[in-house]
Design a protein around this motif. Sequence first.
Motif, PDB file in Angstrom:
ATOM      1  N   GLY A  16      79.093  59.475  21.056  1.00 50.79           N
ATOM      2  CA  GLY A  16      79.592  60.354  22.102  1.00 50.79           C
ATOM      3  C   GLY A  16      81.102  60.491  22.190  1.00 50.79           C
ATOM      4  O   GLY A  16      81.609  61.202  23.066  1.00 50.79           O
ATOM      5  N   GLN A  17      81.835  59.837  21.292  1.00 51.51           N
ATOM      6  CA  GLN A  17      83.291  59.941  21.299  1.00 51.51           C
ATOM      7  C   GLN A  17      83.740  60.865  20.169  1.00 51.51           C
ATOM      8  O   GLN A  17      83.215  60.797  19.063  1.00 51.51           O
ATOM      9  N   LEU A  18      84.770  61.666  20.471  1.00 51.99           N
ATOM     10  CA  LEU A  18      85.429  62.453  19.417  1.00 51.99           C
ATOM     11  C   LEU A  18      86.612  61.648  18.920  1.00 51.99           C
ATOM     12  O   LEU A  18      87.584  61.443  19.651  1.00 51.99           O
ATOM     13  N   ILE A  19      86.518  61.158  17.703  1.00 48.75           N
ATOM     14  CA  ILE A  19      87.545  60.279  17.144  1.00 48.75           C
ATOM     15  C   ILE A  19      87.976  60.818  15.786  1.00 48.75           C
ATOM     16  O   ILE A  19      87.148  60.996  14.896  1.00 48.75           O
ATOM     17  N   LEU A  20      89.271  61.101  15.661  1.00 48.28           N
ATOM     18  CA  LEU A  20      89.787  61.767  14.465  1.00 48.28           C
ATOM     19  C   LEU A  20      91.003  61.029  13.952  1.00 48.28           C
ATOM     20  O   LEU A  20      91.863  60.612  14.735  1.00 48.28           O
ATOM     21  N   ASN A  21      91.099  60.883  12.634  1.00 49.62           N
ATOM     22  CA  ASN A  21      92.288  60.264  12.050  1.00 49.62           C
ATOM     23  C   ASN A  21      93.438  61.260  11.971  1.00 49.62           C
ATOM     24  O   ASN A  21      93.233  62.478  11.980  1.00 49.62           O
ATOM     25  N   TYR A  63      84.516  67.138   6.967  1.00 49.99           N
ATOM     26  CA  TYR A  63      84.627  67.539   8.368  1.00 49.99           C
ATOM     27  C   TYR A  63      83.346  67.244   9.143  1.00 49.99           C
ATOM     28  O   TYR A  63      83.324  67.307  10.365  1.00 49.99           O
ATOM     29  N   PHE A  64      82.259  66.940   8.430  1.00 51.21           N
ATOM     30  CA  PHE A  64      81.025  66.551   9.117  1.00 51.21           C
ATOM     31  C   PHE A  64      81.101  65.117   9.629  1.00 51.21           C
ATOM     32  O   PHE A  64      80.461  64.773  10.632  1.00 51.21           O
ATOM     33  N   GLU A  65      81.880  64.289   8.964  1.00 53.62           N
ATOM     34  CA  GLU A  65      81.910  62.860   9.291  1.00 53.62           C
ATOM     35  C   GLU A  65      82.228  62.585  10.775  1.00 53.62           C
ATOM     36  O   GLU A  65      81.487  61.858  11.434  1.00 53.62           O
ATOM     37  N   PRO A  66      83.301  63.152  11.354  1.00 52.69           N
ATOM     38  CA  PRO A  66      83.530  62.888  12.786  1.00 52.69           C
ATOM     39  C   PRO A  66      82.443  63.460  13.695  1.00 52.69           C
ATOM     40  O   PRO A  66      82.241  62.968  14.806  1.00 52.69           O
ATOM     41  N   ASN A  90      92.477  55.918  13.317  1.00 56.72           N
ATOM     42  CA  ASN A  90      92.396  55.999  14.765  1.00 56.72           C
ATOM     43  C   ASN A  90      91.900  54.666  15.327  1.00 56.72           C
ATOM     44  O   ASN A  90      90.765  54.249  15.069  1.00 56.72           O
ATOM     45  N   LEU A  91      92.745  54.020  16.106  1.00 51.27           N
ATOM     46  CA  LEU A  91      92.409  52.701  16.650  1.00 51.27           C
ATOM     47  C   LEU A  91      91.175  52.752  17.544  1.00 51.27           C
ATOM     48  O   LEU A  91      90.401  51.788  17.613  1.00 51.27           O
ATOM     49  N   LEU A  92      90.977  53.891  18.225  1.00 48.07           N
ATOM     50  CA  LEU A  92      89.810  54.009  19.105  1.00 48.07           C
ATOM     51  C   LEU A  92      88.509  53.985  18.308  1.00 48.07           C
ATOM     52  O   LEU A  92      87.471  53.545  18.808  1.00 48.07           O
ATOM     53  N   GLY A  93      88.567  54.455  17.058  1.00 45.44           N
ATOM     54  CA  GLY A  93      87.385  54.393  16.204  1.00 45.44           C
ATOM     55  C   GLY A  93      87.013  52.961  15.856  1.00 45.44           C
ATOM     56  O   GLY A  93      85.839  52.579  15.874  1.00 45.44           O
ATOM     57  N   VAL A  94      88.009  52.156  15.546  1.00 37.09           N
ATOM     58  CA  VAL A  94      87.747  50.748  15.236  1.00 37.09           C
ATOM     59  C   VAL A  94      87.254  50.019  16.491  1.00 37.09           C
ATOM     60  O   VAL A  94      86.310  49.215  16.430  1.00 37.09           O
ATOM     61  N   LEU A  95      87.868  50.328  17.631  1.00 37.03           N
ATOM     62  CA  LEU A  95      87.447  49.699  18.891  1.00 37.03           C
ATOM     63  C   LEU A  95      85.984  50.020  19.206  1.00 37.03           C
ATOM     64  O   LEU A  95      85.206  49.146  19.614  1.00 37.03           O
ATOM     65  N   GLU A  96      85.625  51.276  19.011  1.00 33.09           N
ATOM     66  CA  GLU A  96      84.232  51.695  19.261  1.00 33.09           C
ATOM     67  C   GLU A  96      83.245  50.848  18.437  1.00 33.09           C
ATOM     68  O   GLU A  96      82.206  50.411  18.952  1.00 33.09           O
ATOM     69  N   GLU A  97      83.583  50.600  17.179  1.00 32.67           N
ATOM     70  CA  GLU A  97      82.683  49.801  16.328  1.00 32.67           C
ATOM     71  C   GLU A  97      82.711  48.326  16.735  1.00 32.67           C
ATOM     72  O   GLU A  97      81.673  47.661  16.749  1.00 32.67           O
TER      73      GLU A  97
END
Lengths: 125, 125, 125, 125, 125
Positions: A79-84, A68-71, B88-95
């Motif tokens: 600065g983005q909250l991104i969660l699978n 849970y630390f990873e995100p 999460n596609l937004l995570g890949v986009l961010e990278e």
Amino acid sequence: AKAHADTSGSHTDWLTLNIGGRLFTTTRSTLVTKEPESMLAHMFREKDVWGNKQDERGAYLIDRSPEYFEPILNYLRHGQLILNDGINLLGVLEEARFFGIEQLAEQLEVVIKNSHPPEDHSPIS
Amino acid sequence: AKAHADTSGSHTDWLTLNIGGRLFTTTRSTLVTKEPESMLAHMFREKDVWGNKQDERGAYLIDRSPEYFEPILNYLRHGQLILNDGINLLGVLEEARFFGIEQLAEQLEVVIKNSHPPEDHSPIS
Amino acid sequence: AKAHADTSGSHTDWLTLNIGGRLFTTTRSTLVTKEPESMLAHMFREKDVWGNKQDERGAYLIDRSPEYFEPILNYLRHGQLILNDGINLLGVLEEARFFGIEQLAEQLEVVIKNSHPPEDHSPIS
Amino acid sequence: AKAHADTSGSHTDWLTLNIGGRLFTTTRSTLVTKEPESMLAHMFREKDVWGNKQDERGAYLIDRSPEYFEPILNYLRHGQLILNDGINLLGVLEEARFFGIEQLAEQLEVVIKNSHPPEDHSPIS
Amino acid sequence: AKAHADTSGSHTDWLTLNIGGRLFTTTRSTLVTKEPESMLAHMFREKDVWGNKQDERGAYLIDRSPEYFEPILNYLRHGQLILNDGINLLGVLEEARFFGIEQLAEQLEVVIKNSHPPEDHSPIS
């Protein structure tokens, strides 16, 4: 320019966190810049005060959940909250609160509120 | 023939990336060939300019998410964007944006646009 | 009897693959027996020709996706194509083709064709 | 104040568990404080009695499932039962019972009962 | 009492398995007690006959899938078949059969039969 600055040596202070047995490598600036009043920022800005322990590889020991630390670390990076899918939002909220990352905790509370119908009081998602 | 060339020593320059604490092993040609104008390509073609840091095992330190970097590295290896359910596609986009891999970022934006109904503005998928 | 033979020393040649940074331990016979005409079988039967590189632990370096290689190695071990929910079939197909494992690639193409309605042309599953 | 206390050296006794081959780093106080009458608490408060074995890195060996232990350790850290989608609740219950963490086992039994319709007797979720 | 016995030194014989590159730590008694007539039990009771190979850390090498072995080891630890959502039951069955764990294989066959409608003959779940 921003990306260049992030990787070109403007922060020379790399460190590794041992969160519950998993290693995360990051920079001090990531931990202290995004939310400077968080407990996490204080821990790594005022090391002597906090007495952070290190393991035998020099990684800073923190007795919390790595999953849970990873995100949270990603949030501090960009600065983005991104969660699978499938991750329990309450787990991320618990860590955000522990580390005192208030803006992220508030954002998570909104997402959690919107993702549950009001009559659902189950302890796990 | 292509596969043969890829594994027969035509690129002798193996390197390991330490992305946020996870190690990825690849070749310099993978990082610089597919999108030669990306920041990632510049970082590994012009090492002295960028001042890349290495950890004690010699792996290049990059302070980003390993999970969302994985499909990007696969894209650089073979040119396909391949993603598992639940990521999460937004995570890949961010990278993709951070590393300046423009063609992949554009492709991801199309996929994201098509996967959300227009009225959905939630910050997480 | 078969299982006994597999584990009792009839193949003494264990090796480790470093696929994109993750280690897989297997035997040479697994890599060369099931599909003897595949590129992978050639790589490990005719080592000197292929000039396989090894990392500092002696693991053979291959610049490909570890996640999508895993079901391919299992297929070579026991001849079954076994995939978990959520894995992208196109990712496994990409690796099967790269390593020249033709029978598996054909089997995957049938599965992929049957799992998509004909009007669906999305690049990711 | 609580968070400060947790990280500022009030417990200097860090230890690593080797649960079935995966390493978990935590503190003795996490293992013994939340449920002091559990078998796990006894194991780490009365070490000499229990004769805990250590591996060559000094990690305490426990012959159990690492995957299902993870939410139990998080529960001991902060008192919340937090589970991701897809994890089998019976697996977590099995570990909670093995380690004698009674309050958590009771909580899990309620969650399991509520998540299955009464006519469903399948051994796996 | 049972749990106490399991952890108090009644079995001093810890060992590590290297299953396809992933390490599992367990005890000899776990491998030989639950299904004493399995091939796995024979392998670790009659070591000299089987000629088990060890890697440079002393872990016993087995050229099989680590992912599908994990629930099998848990079954040998506590006698329950516990599987997460999304895992392919045929993968676990394949390993149960390879290691000759007959009671578990039979149990898996029942679960698989009940989870598929009779007209579904797809090779993957």
